[in-house]
Design a protein around this motif. Structure first.
Motif, short mmCIF file in Angstrom:
data_model
loop_
_atom_site.label_atom_id
_atom_site.label_comp_id
_atom_site.label_asym_id
_atom_site.label_seq_id
_atom_site.Cartn_x
_atom_site.Cartn_y
_atom_site.Cartn_z
N GLN A 81 0.84 -1.19 0.00
CA GLN A 81 0.00 0.00 0.00
C GLN A 81 0.88 1.25 0.00
N ASN A 82 0.78 2.10 1.01
CA ASN A 82 1.58 3.32 1.01
C ASN A 82 2.77 3.24 1.98
N VAL A 83 3.32 2.03 2.10
CA VAL A 83 4.46 1.80 2.97
C VAL A 83 5.55 1.05 2.20
N PHE A 137 -9.03 -5.78 1.31
CA PHE A 137 -8.56 -6.19 -0.01
C PHE A 137 -8.56 -5.00 -0.97
N ALA A 138 -9.64 -4.22 -0.95
CA ALA A 138 -9.72 -3.05 -1.82
C ALA A 138 -8.59 -2.07 -1.51
N ALA A 139 -8.26 -1.92 -0.23
CA ALA A 139 -7.17 -1.03 0.15
C ALA A 139 -5.84 -1.55 -0.39
N MET A 140 -5.63 -2.85 -0.33
CA MET A 140 -4.39 -3.45 -0.84
C MET A 140 -4.21 -3.15 -2.32
N ILE A 141 -5.31 -3.21 -3.07
CA ILE A 141 -5.24 -2.99 -4.51
C ILE A 141 -5.17 -1.50 -4.84
N GLU A 142 -6.00 -0.70 -4.19
CA GLU A 142 -6.23 0.67 -4.64
C GLU A 142 -5.36 1.72 -3.96
N LEU A 202 -0.90 -7.78 -8.80
CA LEU A 202 -0.74 -6.36 -8.54
C LEU A 202 0.71 -6.01 -8.85
N THR A 203 0.92 -5.15 -9.82
CA THR A 203 2.26 -4.91 -10.37
C THR A 203 2.60 -3.43 -10.37
#
Length: 287
Positions: free
Chosen positions: A55-57, A133-138, A166-167
């Motif tokens: 995510q953002n880390v 899950f949505a957070a992981m992707i988006e 997810l790339t």
């Protein structure tokens, strides 16, 4: 005289928790936030130094008495598939690839749950709900794609999503953040095919590397990565060829890891003040 200063993110260390790769070990992670207008540059720079994105880390293992986890990447120009990898590629070549923006769908989540239940029921993601899950992707501040693989439609059934990855797009390659697939297709080596296809995407785009995440000697979960040729691992502050996997030991030692302050001091950060960011490599193929 005016001086330029490097981007200076703050680094933190997680509390120890059970290692997911080696039984009886405890893991810690060194991490920093990934945000702001220079997020792409920070991700590019730290990915080349063994960090991974979630995510953002951005994080990198920094265990107290173990340094078994090694960031791994495939050197695209020198990669040669093995006989079994060629079979896997040919067996799955009927699949249709679709590259989309990082947007979570119900079909992805259903596939993700099926994958976890059959492959990683006791893993750290087992309790992830649809919102997580949505957070992981988006939740990504950088250039990211969702690469989907579909079985084509038949007269009796519509096309079916069978694999997703997810790339991240780095300035020197593709970083496979997380992939999952239909567990019943493991016999077709679908996971191997997804990696092989990413090698092809990188080659077509003129990108030199495919980043696979961490390879851990002694971990059966991570053993498949060592089967790819032209594999490099990040150790001791530099990338080196993985010539003999047996030469790397998962044994722990109380003096293995450097103090956190020394590790942070050695991190090379991008200079983003007063200079224009370098233009990213222009891919030959749109991703």
């Amino acid at each position: 005289m005016r001086h330029t200063l490097p981007l200076a993110p703050q680094f933190y260390v997680t509390a120890p928790q059970p290692c997911p790769y080696l039984e009886g070990r405890m893991e810690r992670k060194l991490f920093t936030s990934l945000q702001g207008e220079h997020a792409d540059q920070l991700n590019d720079s730290l990915s080349k130094q063994g960090f991974r994105r979630s995510q953002n880390v951005l994080y990198r293992p920094t265990c107290a008495d173990c340094n078994a986890c090694l960031s791994a990447r495939i050197r695209v120009a020198d990669f040669k598939p093995s006989k079994s990898q060629r079979r896997a590629f040919n067996k799955n070549s009927y699949l249709q690839r679709a590259a989309t923006s990082p947007w979570a769908t119900e079909a992805q989540y259903e596939l993700f749950r099926e994958y976890l239940e059959h492959r990683h029921a006791d893993g750290g993601m087992a309790d992830m709900d649809v919102f997580e899950f949505a957070a992981m992707i988006e939740e990504t501040p950088i250039r990211t794609r969702v690469i989907e693989y579909y079985a084509p439609p038949t007269p009796d059934a519509p096309r079916e999503l069978v694999a997703t990855c997810l790339t991240d797009l780095l300035d020197d390659g593709l970083s496979m953040v997380y992939s999952f697939y239909k567990p019943e297709l493991i016999k077709d080596s679908l996971g191997t095919y997804v990696i092989l296809d990413h090698i092809e995407i990188a080659r077509e785009a003129g990108l030199p590397y495919v980043y696979l995440g961490y390879w851990v000697p002694g971990s059966k979960k991570m053993g498949y990565k060592a089967r790819f040729s032209a594999l490099e691992v990040y150790q001791g502050g530099h990338w080196e060829d993985l010539l003999d996997p047996e030469a790397y030991s998962p044994d722990a030692h109380p003096l293995e890891a450097e103090p956190i302050a020394q590790q942070v001091a050695k991190i090379d950060l991008p200079d983003t003040h007063g200079t224009r960011p370098a233009a990213p490599m222009k891919p030959k193929t749109e991703i």
